[in-house]
Design a protein around this motif. Structure first.
Motif, PDB file in Angstrom:
ATOM      1  N   HIS A   1       0.828  -1.218   0.000  1.00 55.24           N
ATOM      2  CA  HIS A   1       0.000   0.000   0.000  1.00 55.24           C
ATOM      3  C   HIS A   1       0.865   1.271   0.000  1.00 55.24           C
ATOM      4  N   ILE A   2       2.073   1.188   0.590  1.00 54.64           N
ATOM      5  CA  ILE A   2       2.977   2.353   0.593  1.00 54.64           C
ATOM      6  C   ILE A   2       3.613   2.529  -0.789  1.00 54.64           C
ATOM      7  N   VAL A   3       3.999   1.415  -1.414  1.00 57.81           N
ATOM      8  CA  VAL A   3       4.566   1.467  -2.767  1.00 57.81           C
ATOM      9  C   VAL A   3       3.556   2.080  -3.736  1.00 57.81           C
ATOM     10  N   GLN A   4       2.278   1.654  -3.610  1.00 59.25           N
ATOM     11  CA  GLN A   4       1.238   2.187  -4.506  1.00 59.25           C
ATOM     12  C   GLN A   4       1.031   3.690  -4.281  1.00 59.25           C
TER      13      GLN A   4
ATOM     14  N   LEU B   1      -2.762  -0.420 -13.749  1.00 56.84           N
ATOM     15  CA  LEU B   1      -3.682  -0.749 -12.657  1.00 56.84           C
ATOM     16  C   LEU B   1      -5.011   0.006 -12.786  1.00 56.84           C
ATOM     17  N   SER B   2      -4.962   1.215 -13.318  1.00 55.86           N
ATOM     18  CA  SER B   2      -6.189   2.005 -13.499  1.00 55.86           C
ATOM     19  C   SER B   2      -7.169   1.316 -14.437  1.00 55.86           C
ATOM     20  N   SER B   3      -6.619   0.597 -15.409  1.00 53.52           N
ATOM     21  CA  SER B   3      -7.493  -0.060 -16.392  1.00 53.52           C
ATOM     22  C   SER B   3      -7.903  -1.478 -15.972  1.00 53.52           C
ATOM     23  N   THR B   4      -7.249  -2.027 -14.937  1.00 51.76           N
ATOM     24  CA  THR B   4      -7.553  -3.423 -14.558  1.00 51.76           C
ATOM     25  C   THR B   4      -8.095  -3.569 -13.137  1.00 51.76           C
ATOM     26  N   ASP B   5      -7.865  -2.595 -12.275  1.00 50.94           N
ATOM     27  CA  ASP B   5      -8.234  -2.700 -10.870  1.00 50.94           C
ATOM     28  C   ASP B   5      -9.227  -1.593 -10.511  1.00 50.94           C
ATOM     29  N   LYS B   6     -10.458  -1.996 -10.189  1.00 50.72           N
ATOM     30  CA  LYS B   6     -11.528  -1.028  -9.936  1.00 50.72           C
ATOM     31  C   LYS B   6     -11.213  -0.146  -8.713  1.00 50.72           C
ATOM     32  N   GLN B   7     -10.716  -0.751  -7.634  1.00 52.63           N
ATOM     33  CA  GLN B   7     -10.400  -0.004  -6.419  1.00 52.63           C
ATOM     34  C   GLN B   7      -9.283   1.021  -6.683  1.00 52.63           C
ATOM     35  N   PHE B   8      -8.274   0.578  -7.449  1.00 48.16           N
ATOM     36  CA  PHE B   8      -7.146   1.472  -7.755  1.00 48.16           C
ATOM     37  C   PHE B   8      -7.609   2.642  -8.618  1.00 48.16           C
TER      38      PHE B   8
ATOM     39  N   ASP C   1     -10.260   9.890  -7.134  1.00 47.82           N
ATOM     40  CA  ASP C   1     -10.374  10.718  -5.917  1.00 47.82           C
ATOM     41  C   ASP C   1      -9.238  11.720  -5.832  1.00 47.82           C
ATOM     42  N   LEU C   2      -8.020  11.236  -6.070  1.00 43.71           N
ATOM     43  CA  LEU C   2      -6.846  12.122  -5.984  1.00 43.71           C
ATOM     44  C   LEU C   2      -6.855  13.181  -7.076  1.00 43.71           C
ATOM     45  N   SER C   3      -7.338  12.807  -8.256  1.00 45.30           N
ATOM     46  CA  SER C   3      -7.431  13.783  -9.364  1.00 45.30           C
ATOM     47  C   SER C   3      -8.320  14.947  -8.957  1.00 45.30           C
TER      48      SER C   3
END
Length: 475
Positions: A410-413, A455-462, A468-470
């Motif tokens: 989670h820190i790396v992400q 990850l944006s295109s494959t992971d819904k949570q990510f 949110d950050l945008s």
């Protein structure tokens, strides 16, 4: 060559030299060659149509006086315009222009129209309506080395600039490419080098121009069929300073013409100084042959100034403006505005203005009020520090944790997201982003950006993290 023509022209030059500035003489009269003298008409050879138009526009009166002194009232002048074989017309052509009066110049039957009063092509740097007799450097004398304070963040670039100013074209820093984010002093340093060169070498032709303006001039020259004159103009510059060279991205025609100009200047020992918001390795859509030339000299990065340098910058600014301010106020401003020098100076100017206009005493509370407003108003220029804080707050961790060496997922992400948004919202180089987010290299930043995209295109949570950050960063 006819001896008489040479002697007449030598005498003319002697008179002209005494009546114009040395730099103008060197630029516009030394390249001229006397060709022949026939029927009281002196033929002189000039290197381009641009040259001829410039002489006709700015030096017709002094040419008339000089020639009349030598050959009397019936004297005539013939221009032999011989384009350079590298780029232009190999067939020289001549124009017969009587030097006796200005109106005759207008009405004479010649191949080149003489009634074009648009000054843009005759000299790309003349403001319409203003007649200059020399190439203006376009430098701002307020940007000097004296008020460009040295710190760890700019030491290499500043010292390289000083070396170039002492010996333009004579160091291994050619070209000198200064790169870094918004408001860190690239333009200031480029001007400072030019100003110092003009001071030490007044005979040198120095020119500062933005890449955007250079591009527009090139487009205009193509439209008006004056490409050769455009090239020739830039080839006579001794020190060429081009600001925001990344603006040439994707403009293949402008890149091509700049490539030829750059080669000519470099081969003839002229100095080229460039600024960019990116290092050559990060520039997109710039031809490889140009990028390789950018790397011939030195690429020096300007980074965000550290706290001590920020305090020195503010104290210097206050000293120059003759204003006194308590150290605690200066340190407060320096501590809370870390992004760039432009914001830093802007905040202190606002503080002084508020104090003098509203008759308020300068206190920490007033400084806090100004800094908060200032940072809010300039939020569009998002800093890497700000991005790291927003991302850390979002994931409920400290910035130090985000920057740490830990490999916890989670820190790396979070760190990768900070790098992704730093690349998206700032003009900092990949190397600069990496060094500010945990002292990583530019390859790590590149990998982080690709990971976030994947990850944006494959992971819904990510993807929700990114959205949110945008929103938080674009407020």
């Amino acid at each position: 060559m006819d001896v008489t023509a040479q002697s007449v022209w030598t005498n003319c030059l002697s008179f002209i030299k005494d009546n114009i500035q040395p730099q103008a003489y060197k630029t516009w009269f030394e390249p001229i060659v006397a060709v022949k003298l026939s029927d009281n008409a002196l033929s002189i050879q000039v290197p381009s149509k641009f040259f001829y138009e410039w002489l006709e526009e700015h030096y017709v009166k002094i040419l008339k006086v000089a020639l009349t002194k030598q050959l009397g009232e019936t004297a005539k002048l013939v221009y032999v315009i011989k384009m350079e074989n590298t780029y232009g017309n190999k067939q020289p052509f001549t124009e017969k222009i009587p030097s006796s009066n200005r109106s005759a110049l207008k009405s004479q039957d010649v191949d080149v129209p003489l009634n074009n009063k648009n000054p843009e092509l005759k000299n790309p740097f003349v403001i319409p309506g203003i007649r200059n007799v020399k190439i203006e450097s376009q430098l701002n004398p307020n940007y000097s080395f004296e008020n460009f304070l040295e710190g760890d963040s700019n030491r290499l670039a500043r010292n390289a600039g000083l070396a170039v100013a002492n010996k333009p074209g004579g160091t291994s820093f050619n070209p000198l490419l200064i790169f870094g984010g918004v408001g860190l002093g690239k333009t200031h340093l480029a001007h400072a080098i030019g100003v110092d060169i003009k001071d030490k070498y007044p005979e040198k032709t120095v020119l500062y121009i933005s890449a955007e303006k250079f591009t527009q001039q090139y487009i205009d020259s193509v439209k008006k069929n004056n490409r050769n004159d455009f090239i020739h103009f830039y080839q006579i510059i001794d020190v060429l300073i081009i600001d925001d060279v990344q603006f040439l991205s994707g403009k293949s025609g402008t890149q091509d013409v700049f490539f030829h100009i750059f080669n000519h200047l470099h081969q003839n020992g002229k100095q080229v100084i460039l600024t960019s918001d990116k290092a050559p390795v990060d520039m997109q859509d710039i031809e490889q042959r140009l990028l390789s030339r950018f790397k011939w000299g030195l690429s020096a990065e300007l980074q965000s100034p550290d706290f001590e340098t920020r305090v020195s910058i503010l104290k210097n600014k206050l000293y120059r403006d003759g204003v006194e301010m308590p150290d605690e106020i200066i340190e407060y401003v320096a501590k809370h505005i870390k992004t760039n020098v432009r914001e830093l100076e802007g905040a202190i100017i606002s503080l002084i203005a508020q104090s003098s206009f509203n008759k308020k005493e300068i206190t920490v509370n007033l400084a806090k009020e100004i800094v908060e407003k200032f940072v809010k108003n300039t939020k569009r220029e998002v800093s890497i520090d700000y991005i790291q804080k927003v991302v850390s707050d979002y994931f409920q961790m400290d910035v130090s944790t985000l920057q740490s060496k830990t490999r916890k997922r989670h820190i790396v992400q979070a760190r990768q997201l900070a790098m992704f948004f730093a690349k998206k919202y700032t003009k900092a180089s990949l190397a600069s982003i990496g060094s500010q987010i945990g002292k990583r290299d530019h390859a790590t930043v590149l990998h982080a950006c690709k990971t976030v995209d994947n990850l944006s295109s494959t992971d819904k949570q990510f993807r929700k993290y990114v959205e949110d950050l945008s929103k938080k960063l674009s407020l």
